[in-house]
Write an enzyme that holds these catalytic residues in place. Structure first.
Site, PDB file in Angstrom:
ATOM      1  N   CYS A  48       0.914  -1.178   0.045  1.00  0.00           N
ATOM      2  CA  CYS A  48      -0.041  -0.099  -0.073  1.00  0.00           C
ATOM      3  C   CYS A  48       0.891   1.181  -0.208  1.00  0.00           C
ATOM      4  O   CYS A  48       1.477   1.591   0.942  1.00  0.00           O
ATOM      5  CB  CYS A  48      -1.043  -0.039   1.146  1.00  0.00           C
ATOM      6  SG  CYS A  48      -2.090   1.517   1.197  1.00  0.00           S
ATOM      7  N   CYS A 103      -0.216   4.173   2.552  1.00  0.00           N
ATOM      8  CA  CYS A 103      -0.386   4.033   3.803  1.00  0.00           C
ATOM      9  C   CYS A 103      -0.180   2.501   4.206  1.00  0.00           C
ATOM     10  O   CYS A 103       0.887   1.984   4.093  1.00  0.00           O
ATOM     11  CB  CYS A 103      -1.903   4.460   4.154  1.00  0.00           C
ATOM     12  SG  CYS A 103      -2.348   4.549   5.805  1.00  0.00           S
ATOM     13  N   SER A 104      -1.243   1.914   4.817  1.00  0.00           N
ATOM     14  CA  SER A 104      -1.024   0.478   5.058  1.00  0.00           C
ATOM     15  C   SER A 104      -2.606  -0.274   4.920  1.00  0.00           C
ATOM     16  O   SER A 104      -2.518  -1.158   5.569  1.00  0.00           O
ATOM     17  CB  SER A 104      -0.631   0.333   6.563  1.00  0.00           C
ATOM     18  OG  SER A 104      -1.395   0.929   7.408  1.00  0.00           O
ATOM     19  N   CYS A 105      -3.068  -0.206   3.772  1.00  0.00           N
ATOM     20  CA  CYS A 105      -3.991  -1.022   3.765  1.00  0.00           C
ATOM     21  C   CYS A 105      -3.851  -2.354   3.521  1.00  0.00           C
ATOM     22  O   CYS A 105      -2.684  -2.580   2.881  1.00  0.00           O
ATOM     23  CB  CYS A 105      -4.920  -0.406   2.172  1.00  0.00           C
ATOM     24  SG  CYS A 105      -5.702   0.949   2.533  1.00  0.00           S
TER      25      CYS A 105
END
Length: 219
Positions: free
Chosen positions: A123, A126-128
């Site tokens: 991602c 971000c950190s999906c």
């Protein structure tokens, strides 16, 4: 890197959401804005009576209880059941739900590793992450080093995880979004025909379902 080595599925998005050279360190700033926003939203919802503090706590405990074993169960079923594998690749949400994993807020896309193609997930903003199947993302997945480098030089990053692929294998990088999460279905290792579905699930690792590692029959 040539296009035949690296397909990058990129989607711009706004969302919430150890290895390069030395393992990338946790990035303490990644979530700072969203943490503050989340705390403010939680306090407002509690103040307005929309939810209670107990509701919030129960949901956090439920989220924290999810482990990569959920995803490993899905992968193992795909390895032993060709019909399920086809359904998983066609509609990840529906197939996951068959095994009790309801994913309602995002689209789950399963991508399959083969002799010719290796998939890896990131991602970039971000950190999906498919938390309903894999639990909380590892710190390196959220780091700036991984998010930036795996797009530009995926083979080098994979090598730092101990995953070296032949030049003939195409590497595809999939960028998760607020609405779409990816699950890598790793290749079933040779020499595992004697293993039961439950035993196969035991050798499927979190990193193999992100795509930075291969599955070993001796996990």
């Amino acid at each position: 890197m040539s296009t035949q080595d690296h397909d990058h599925d990129h989607h711009h998005h706004d969302h919430d959401h150890d290895h390069p050279h030395s393992p990338p360190q946790p990035d303490d700033k990644v979530h700072s804005y969203y943490q503050i926003l989340g705390i403010a939203l939680k306090e407002l919802l509690i103040e307005k009576g929309v939810v209670t503090a107990a509701d919030v706590r129960r949901n956090i405990e439920l989220r924290d209880s999810i482990t990569p074993a959920n995803g490993a169960h899905v992968v193992a079923r795909a390895w032993v059941d060709p019909a399920f594998r086809a359904r998983l690749l066609a509609d990840g949400n529906a197939a996951a739900a068959e095994l009790g994993n309801e994913i309602t807020n995002t689209k789950l896309v399963a991508v399959e590793n083969t002799q010719d193609v290796h998939n890896v997930v990131v991602c970039t903003l971000c950190s999906c992450y498919p938390r309903d199947l894999l639990g909380l993302p590892p710190s390196w997945y959220k780091s700036r080093a991984y998010r930036a480098r795996v797009v530009r030089e995926p083979r080098e990053v994979l090598k730092e995880f101990g995953t070296e692929l032949p030049d003939s294998v195409q590497v595809r990088v999939h960028d998760s979004t607020a609405d779409m999460r990816f699950l890598v279905v790793p290749q079933r290792p040779a020499g595992t025909d004697h293993l039961s579905e439950a035993e196969l699930a035991e050798i499927v690792t979190r990193d193999s379902m992100i795509g930075v590692a291969l599955v070993s029959p001796n996990q």
